[in-house]
Design an enzyme around this catalytic site. Structure first.
Site, PDB file in Angstrom:
ATOM      1  N   GLY A  15     112.131 -33.028 -10.313  1.00  0.00           N
ATOM      2  CA  GLY A  15     111.083 -32.896  -9.335  1.00  0.00           C
ATOM      3  C   GLY A  15     109.933 -32.035  -9.807  1.00  0.00           C
ATOM      4  N   SER A  16     109.645 -32.067 -10.875  1.00  0.00           N
ATOM      5  CA  SER A  16     108.477 -31.037 -11.294  1.00  0.00           C
ATOM      6  C   SER A  16     107.006 -31.687 -10.775  1.00  0.00           C
ATOM      7  CB  SER A  16     108.510 -30.588 -12.847  1.00  0.00           C
ATOM      8  OG  SER A  16     108.027 -31.839 -13.479  1.00  0.00           O
ATOM      9  N   ARG A  68     120.055 -54.088  -4.170  1.00  0.00           N
ATOM     10  CA  ARG A  68     118.485 -53.227  -4.142  1.00  0.00           C
ATOM     11  C   ARG A  68     117.824 -53.160  -2.891  1.00  0.00           C
ATOM     12  NH1 ARG A  68     116.952 -51.212  -9.357  1.00  0.00           N
ATOM     13  NH2 ARG A  68     118.258 -52.363 -11.131  1.00  0.00           N
ATOM     14  N   ARG A  94     114.638 -45.727  -9.987  1.00  0.00           N
ATOM     15  CA  ARG A  94     114.973 -47.073  -9.824  1.00  0.00           C
ATOM     16  C   ARG A  94     113.675 -48.009  -9.801  1.00  0.00           C
ATOM     17  NH1 ARG A  94     120.092 -48.005  -9.599  1.00  0.00           N
ATOM     18  NH2 ARG A  94     119.930 -49.734  -8.088  1.00  0.00           N
ATOM     19  N   VAL A  95     114.243 -49.274 -10.375  1.00  0.00           N
ATOM     20  CA  VAL A  95     113.207 -50.202 -10.271  1.00  0.00           C
ATOM     21  C   VAL A  95     113.352 -50.721  -8.831  1.00  0.00           C
ATOM     22  CG1 VAL A  95     112.950 -52.686 -11.204  1.00  0.00           C
ATOM     23  CG2 VAL A  95     113.576 -51.005 -12.470  1.00  0.00           C
ATOM     24  N   ASN A 110     102.659 -44.211  -8.473  1.00  0.00           N
ATOM     25  CA  ASN A 110     103.721 -43.838  -9.416  1.00  0.00           C
ATOM     26  C   ASN A 110     103.070 -43.116 -10.466  1.00  0.00           C
ATOM     27  OD1 ASN A 110     106.370 -43.895 -10.725  1.00  0.00           O
ATOM     28  ND2 ASN A 110     105.439 -45.359 -12.134  1.00  0.00           N
ATOM     29  N   HIS A 112     103.795 -42.280 -14.597  1.00  0.00           N
ATOM     30  CA  HIS A 112     104.285 -42.783 -15.845  1.00  0.00           C
ATOM     31  C   HIS A 112     103.791 -41.958 -16.954  1.00  0.00           C
ATOM     32  CE1 HIS A 112     106.695 -45.450 -18.282  1.00  0.00           C
ATOM     33  NE2 HIS A 112     105.721 -45.439 -19.269  1.00  0.00           N
ATOM     34  N   ASP A 148     106.003 -50.586 -14.143  1.00  0.00           N
ATOM     35  CA  ASP A 148     104.825 -49.650 -15.048  1.00  0.00           C
ATOM     36  C   ASP A 148     103.566 -50.509 -15.284  1.00  0.00           C
ATOM     37  OD1 ASP A 148     106.621 -47.472 -15.073  1.00  0.00           O
ATOM     38  OD2 ASP A 148     107.461 -48.056 -16.838  1.00  0.00           O
TER      39      ASP A 148
HETATM   40  C1  GAR Z   1     107.954 -37.585 -15.410  1.00  0.00           C
HETATM   41  O1  GAR Z   1     107.571 -37.223 -16.995  1.00  0.00           O
HETATM   42  C2  GAR Z   1     107.602 -38.667 -15.000  1.00  0.00           C
HETATM   43  O2  GAR Z   1     106.258 -39.130 -15.561  1.00  0.00           O
HETATM   44  C3  GAR Z   1     108.772 -39.867 -15.682  1.00  0.00           C
HETATM   45  O3  GAR Z   1     109.923 -39.094 -15.203  1.00  0.00           O
HETATM   46  C4  GAR Z   1     109.633 -37.609 -15.388  1.00  0.00           C
HETATM   47  C5  GAR Z   1     110.041 -37.118 -14.049  1.00  0.00           C
HETATM   48  O4  GAR Z   1     110.112 -35.528 -14.023  1.00  0.00           O
HETATM   49  N1  GAR Z   1     108.602 -41.020 -14.745  1.00  0.00           N
HETATM   50  C6  GAR Z   1     109.045 -41.974 -15.333  1.00  0.00           C
HETATM   51  O5  GAR Z   1     109.480 -42.224 -16.618  1.00  0.00           O
HETATM   52  C7  GAR Z   1     108.937 -43.405 -14.336  1.00  0.00           C
HETATM   53  N2  GAR Z   1     108.568 -44.450 -15.102  1.00  0.00           N
HETATM   54  P1  GAR Z   1     109.952 -34.899 -12.765  1.00  0.00           P
HETATM   55  O6  GAR Z   1     111.345 -35.147 -11.898  1.00  0.00           O
HETATM   56  O7  GAR Z   1     110.196 -33.445 -13.243  1.00  0.00           O
HETATM   57  O8  GAR Z   1     108.763 -34.947 -11.989  1.00  0.00           O
END
Ligand code: GAR
Length: 217
Positions: A15-16, A68, A94-95, A110, A112, A148
């Site tokens: 969750g950053s 889902r 999750r997709v 989202n 990415h 994505d």
């Molecule tokens: C982040 O780098 C985000 O871009 C990526 O997961 C990480 C979550 O970090 N998301 C994906 O890869 C989605 N396809 P976080 O929980 O610290 O925000």
């Protein structure tokens, strides 16, 4: 200022990015209020972050549902109960089905960790290094059923350095994610994005000065 948009955030882990959005939303002039954080995984750090910020949380485990779509219906029920207007996926792993994506068409964001449309899917940093690209980065986009993909709102680029490891590159990109996501959400909440022929048009007098940035300020 116009009324703040009610935002729900879906997470699966640390969750950053959620934290970056919480910090932005704590500012009085930010155009979004975060009204709910939902994790599909119990006990993750992101839930603690939300609780610390005084935001209501819910754990809706996909494992408790037959498929889902039933999982997504439960998520939707919670979001609707909270009067959520815009949903942010922040490390939500999750997709999503067409059902959920269609429900939130144009209101689902989202982030990415690559410069889409390059490196969709997982292990983006490892793959970027493996391809010898000179720039990597992150993308905030509207979600469409194809994974994505979807209209790009904000991107930020960082250099790939000669001795980079996936972890080093991930950290450099993550720093930019934490700027890009609050910026993109603000643009959407302020009604400054319009989807035209599958592309996002930004209507902000300061754009691209405040937005198209590499790296972001
Ligand atoms: C982040 O780098 C985000 O871009 C990526 O997961 C990480 C979550 O970090 N998301 C994906 O890869 C989605 N396809 P976080 O929980 O610290 O925000």
């Amino acid at each position: 200022m116009a009324e703040k948009k009610r935002v729900g955030i879906l997470i699966s882990g640390r969750g950053s990015n959620l934290q970056a959005l919480l910090d932005a939303a704590a500012k009085p002039d930010y155009p979004a209020q975060i009204v709910r954080v939902i994790s599909n995984v119990p006990g993750v750090l992101g839930l603690e972050r939300a609780q610390k910020a005084g935001i209501p949380t819910a754990v809706i485990s996909h494992k408790d549902y037959a498929d889902r779509e039933n999982f997504e219906r439960a998520v939707n029920k919670q979001l609707e109960a909270d009067g959520v207007e815009i949903v942010c996926l922040a490390g939500f792993m999750r997709v999503l089905t067409e059902y959920f994506v269609t429900c939130w068409n144009g209101r689902l964001l989202n982030i990415h960790p690559s410069l889409l449309p390059l490196f969709k899917g997982l292990h983006t940093h490892e793959r970027a290094i493996g391809e010898g690209v000179r720039f990597a980065g992150c993308t905030v986009h509207f979600v469409v059923p194809e994974m994505d993909s979807g209209p790009i709102i904000v991107q930020a680029a960082v250099p790939v350095l000669p001795d980079d490891t996936p972890d080093l590159l991930a950290a450099r990109v993550l720093e930019q994610e934490h700027v890009a996501y609050p910026l993109a959400l603000a643009l959407v909440c302020e009604g400054k994005t319009r989807i035209e022929k599958g592309l996002v048009r930004i209507t902000d007098a300061n754009w691209p000065k405040t937005g198209q940035i590499s790296p972001l300020p």
